[in-house]
Design a protein around this motif. Structure first.
Motif, PDB file in Angstrom:
ATOM      1  N   ASN A 141     -20.978  -6.319   4.025  1.00  8.09           N
ATOM      2  CA  ASN A 141     -20.496  -8.067   4.504  1.00  8.09           C
ATOM      3  C   ASN A 141     -19.658  -8.591   3.731  1.00  8.09           C
ATOM      4  N   HIS A 142     -19.199  -7.959   2.742  1.00  8.75           N
ATOM      5  CA  HIS A 142     -17.622  -8.379   1.431  1.00  8.75           C
ATOM      6  C   HIS A 142     -16.542  -7.958   2.942  1.00  8.75           C
ATOM      7  N   ALA A 143     -16.718  -7.547   3.501  1.00 12.96           N
ATOM      8  CA  ALA A 143     -15.580  -7.349   4.474  1.00 12.96           C
ATOM      9  C   ALA A 143     -15.335  -7.423   5.237  1.00 12.96           C
ATOM     10  N   GLY A 144     -16.504  -7.732   6.514  1.00 14.96           N
ATOM     11  CA  GLY A 144     -17.078  -9.113   7.290  1.00 14.96           C
ATOM     12  C   GLY A 144     -16.527 -10.404   7.363  1.00 14.96           C
ATOM     13  N   ALA A 145     -16.458 -11.090   5.767  1.00 13.41           N
ATOM     14  CA  ALA A 145     -16.370 -12.041   5.519  1.00 13.41           C
ATOM     15  C   ALA A 145     -14.644 -12.494   5.100  1.00 13.41           C
ATOM     16  N   SER A 146     -14.283 -11.382   4.333  1.00 11.28           N
ATOM     17  CA  SER A 146     -12.963 -11.443   4.122  1.00 11.28           C
ATOM     18  C   SER A 146     -12.718 -11.272   5.234  1.00 11.28           C
ATOM     19  N   LEU A 147     -12.980 -10.423   7.036  1.00 11.39           N
ATOM     20  CA  LEU A 147     -11.785 -10.005   8.115  1.00 11.39           C
ATOM     21  C   LEU A 147     -12.364 -11.825   8.314  1.00 11.39           C
ATOM     22  N   ARG A 148     -12.852 -12.313   8.081  1.00 13.40           N
ATOM     23  CA  ARG A 148     -13.339 -13.881   8.682  1.00 13.40           C
ATOM     24  C   ARG A 148     -12.233 -14.522   8.579  1.00 13.40           C
ATOM     25  N   ASP A 152     -14.368  -5.889  -4.267  1.00 21.08           N
ATOM     26  CA  ASP A 152     -15.651  -4.556  -4.083  1.00 21.08           C
ATOM     27  C   ASP A 152     -15.990  -3.494  -2.992  1.00 21.08           C
ATOM     28  N   VAL A 153     -15.014  -3.857  -1.995  1.00 20.87           N
ATOM     29  CA  VAL A 153     -15.154  -3.107  -0.438  1.00 20.87           C
ATOM     30  C   VAL A 153     -14.295  -1.743  -1.045  1.00 20.87           C
ATOM     31  N   ALA A 154     -13.815  -1.946  -1.413  1.00 22.71           N
ATOM     32  CA  ALA A 154     -12.568  -0.594  -2.642  1.00 22.71           C
ATOM     33  C   ALA A 154     -13.436  -0.157  -3.401  1.00 22.71           C
ATOM     34  N   SER A 155     -14.171  -0.446  -3.758  1.00 19.83           N
ATOM     35  CA  SER A 155     -14.936   0.120  -4.665  1.00 19.83           C
ATOM     36  C   SER A 155     -16.117   0.938  -4.269  1.00 19.83           C
ATOM     37  N   ASP A 156     -16.554   0.464  -3.336  1.00 23.86           N
ATOM     38  CA  ASP A 156     -17.338   1.401  -2.877  1.00 23.86           C
ATOM     39  C   ASP A 156     -16.616   2.525  -1.690  1.00 23.86           C
ATOM     40  N   LEU A 157     -16.258   1.855  -1.887  1.00 27.80           N
ATOM     41  CA  LEU A 157     -15.409   3.154  -0.534  1.00 27.80           C
ATOM     42  C   LEU A 157     -14.962   3.946  -1.521  1.00 27.80           C
ATOM     43  N   VAL A 158     -14.296   3.554  -2.132  1.00 25.46           N
ATOM     44  CA  VAL A 158     -13.673   4.756  -3.071  1.00 25.46           C
ATOM     45  C   VAL A 158     -14.944   5.642  -4.159  1.00 25.46           C
ATOM     46  N   HIS A 159     -15.493   5.340  -4.212  1.00 27.90           N
ATOM     47  CA  HIS A 159     -17.172   5.955  -4.559  1.00 27.90           C
ATOM     48  C   HIS A 159     -17.423   7.706  -3.475  1.00 27.90           C
ATOM     49  N   VAL A 168      -8.230  -4.304   6.374  1.00 27.02           N
ATOM     50  CA  VAL A 168      -9.255  -5.032   6.527  1.00 27.02           C
ATOM     51  C   VAL A 168     -10.578  -4.318   8.187  1.00 27.02           C
ATOM     52  N   SER A 169      -9.241  -5.066   9.214  1.00 24.39           N
ATOM     53  CA  SER A 169      -9.977  -4.745  10.520  1.00 24.39           C
ATOM     54  C   SER A 169      -9.681  -3.006  10.689  1.00 24.39           C
ATOM     55  N   GLN A 170      -9.144  -2.136   9.830  1.00 24.10           N
ATOM     56  CA  GLN A 170      -9.305  -0.925  10.329  1.00 24.10           C
ATOM     57  C   GLN A 170     -10.228  -0.370   9.578  1.00 24.10           C
ATOM     58  N   VAL A 171     -10.564  -0.668   8.826  1.00 25.12           N
ATOM     59  CA  VAL A 171     -11.941  -0.350   7.264  1.00 25.12           C
ATOM     60  C   VAL A 171     -12.435  -0.582   8.435  1.00 25.12           C
ATOM     61  N   ILE A 172     -13.057  -1.867   9.138  1.00 25.65           N
ATOM     62  CA  ILE A 172     -14.176  -2.803   9.226  1.00 25.65           C
ATOM     63  C   ILE A 172     -14.904  -0.562  10.754  1.00 25.65           C
ATOM     64  N   LEU A 173     -13.617  -1.105  11.808  1.00 28.02           N
ATOM     65  CA  LEU A 173     -13.528   0.690  12.576  1.00 28.02           C
ATOM     66  C   LEU A 173     -14.329   1.075  11.233  1.00 28.02           C
ATOM     67  N   ALA A 174     -14.036   1.614  10.196  1.00 30.62           N
ATOM     68  CA  ALA A 174     -14.372   2.639   9.964  1.00 30.62           C
ATOM     69  C   ALA A 174     -16.589   2.992   9.820  1.00 30.62           C
ATOM     70  N   GLY A 175     -17.057   1.513   9.607  1.00 32.47           N
ATOM     71  CA  GLY A 175     -17.674   0.178   9.445  1.00 32.47           C
ATOM     72  C   GLY A 175     -18.785   0.947  10.168  1.00 32.47           C
ATOM     73  N   ALA A 176     -18.013   0.485  11.391  1.00 30.66           N
ATOM     74  CA  ALA A 176     -18.914   0.161  12.272  1.00 30.66           C
ATOM     75  C   ALA A 176     -18.970   1.389  13.128  1.00 30.66           C
ATOM     76  N   PHE A 206     -24.416  -1.044   4.916  1.00 29.42           N
ATOM     77  CA  PHE A 206     -25.167  -1.503   4.977  1.00 29.42           C
ATOM     78  C   PHE A 206     -25.801  -2.419   4.115  1.00 29.42           C
ATOM     79  N   ASN A 207     -25.935  -1.700   2.941  1.00 25.53           N
ATOM     80  CA  ASN A 207     -25.725  -3.123   1.613  1.00 25.53           C
ATOM     81  C   ASN A 207     -25.356  -3.608   0.576  1.00 25.53           C
ATOM     82  N   HIS A 208     -23.398  -3.309   1.274  1.00 24.95           N
ATOM     83  CA  HIS A 208     -22.874  -4.752   0.468  1.00 24.95           C
ATOM     84  C   HIS A 208     -21.836  -4.565   1.031  1.00 24.95           C
ATOM     85  N   TRP A 209     -20.433  -3.467   0.821  1.00 21.06           N
ATOM     86  CA  TRP A 209     -19.520  -3.044   1.403  1.00 21.06           C
ATOM     87  C   TRP A 209     -19.593  -4.128   2.729  1.00 21.06           C
TER      88      TRP A 209
END
Length: 182
Positions: A154-161, A120-127, A48-56, A149-152
């Motif tokens: 938030n879910h990545a950040g929540a799961s990271l915490r 949910d994060v994976a679903s958005d990313l695979v799309h 999750v930390s690594q994929v949040i880097l991509a989000g950042a 911004f709209n979905h993944w």
């Protein structure tokens, strides 16, 4: 990132994000299969930390605007229910946690499930990855950025915490026990 990205900049960013997405998806599937052994939570924290880097990186970039302002059809996304079920099984009681959805607008805790959030994060990313793999990097970036911004995001950040809290509490409890034993 600059306000005006060139096609080369967009392609380079798409390649970096696609690499993070591939790693996240592969890591998530491995953990869901049980390949993480007793290290499920720390491995998920890493993924999750690594994929949040991509989000950042997407968040720091200029807005991706599609030339025709529409997303080409790519068909149905893959069914990730087996990954969700595998994660729920591996996580057990740790699957459920509480989170404040938006710290600026909500004050009430909301129940979440790590298995749902991670998939949910994976679903958005695979799309977006499907666009990328069909040689449409701009569409991939647009989707990844929009859904970040709209979905993944938030879910990545929540799961990271939640994952961080578990790992930190586990490690600090061991450190406290060692200090008491001395």
């Amino acid at each position: 990132m600059s306000d005006a990205n060139s096609p080369q900049d967009w392609n380079a960013l798409a390649e970096r994000v696609a690499c993070h997405v591939d790693n996240y998806l592969n890591g998530l599937e491995a953990v869901a299969r049980g390949d993480g052994g007793t290290h499920t939570i720390p491995l998920l924290l890493l993924e999750v930390s690594q994929v949040i880097l991509a989000g950042a990186q997407l968040g720091a970039s200029a807005d991706v605007i599609l030339p025709d302002n529409w997303e080409p059809e790519i068909g149905d996304d893959p069914d990730l229910d087996a990954v969700r079920a595998g994660l729920a099984e591996r996580l057990g009681d740790l699957d459920e946690y509480v989170e404040v959805f938006d710290p600026y607008k909500d004050t009430e805790p909301t129940p979440y499930r790590l298995s749902d959030d991670l998939v949910d994060v994976a679903s958005d990313l695979v799309h977006g990855l499907r666009h990328y793999n069909q040689d449409r990097p701009l569409e991939a970036l647009w989707w990844w950025q929009y859904s970040y911004f709209n979905h993944w995001g938030n879910h990545a950040g929540a799961s990271l915490r939640a994952l961080h809290a578990y790992v930190a509490n586990d490690r600090l409890a061991v450190a406290q026990e060692a200090a008491v034993a001395q």
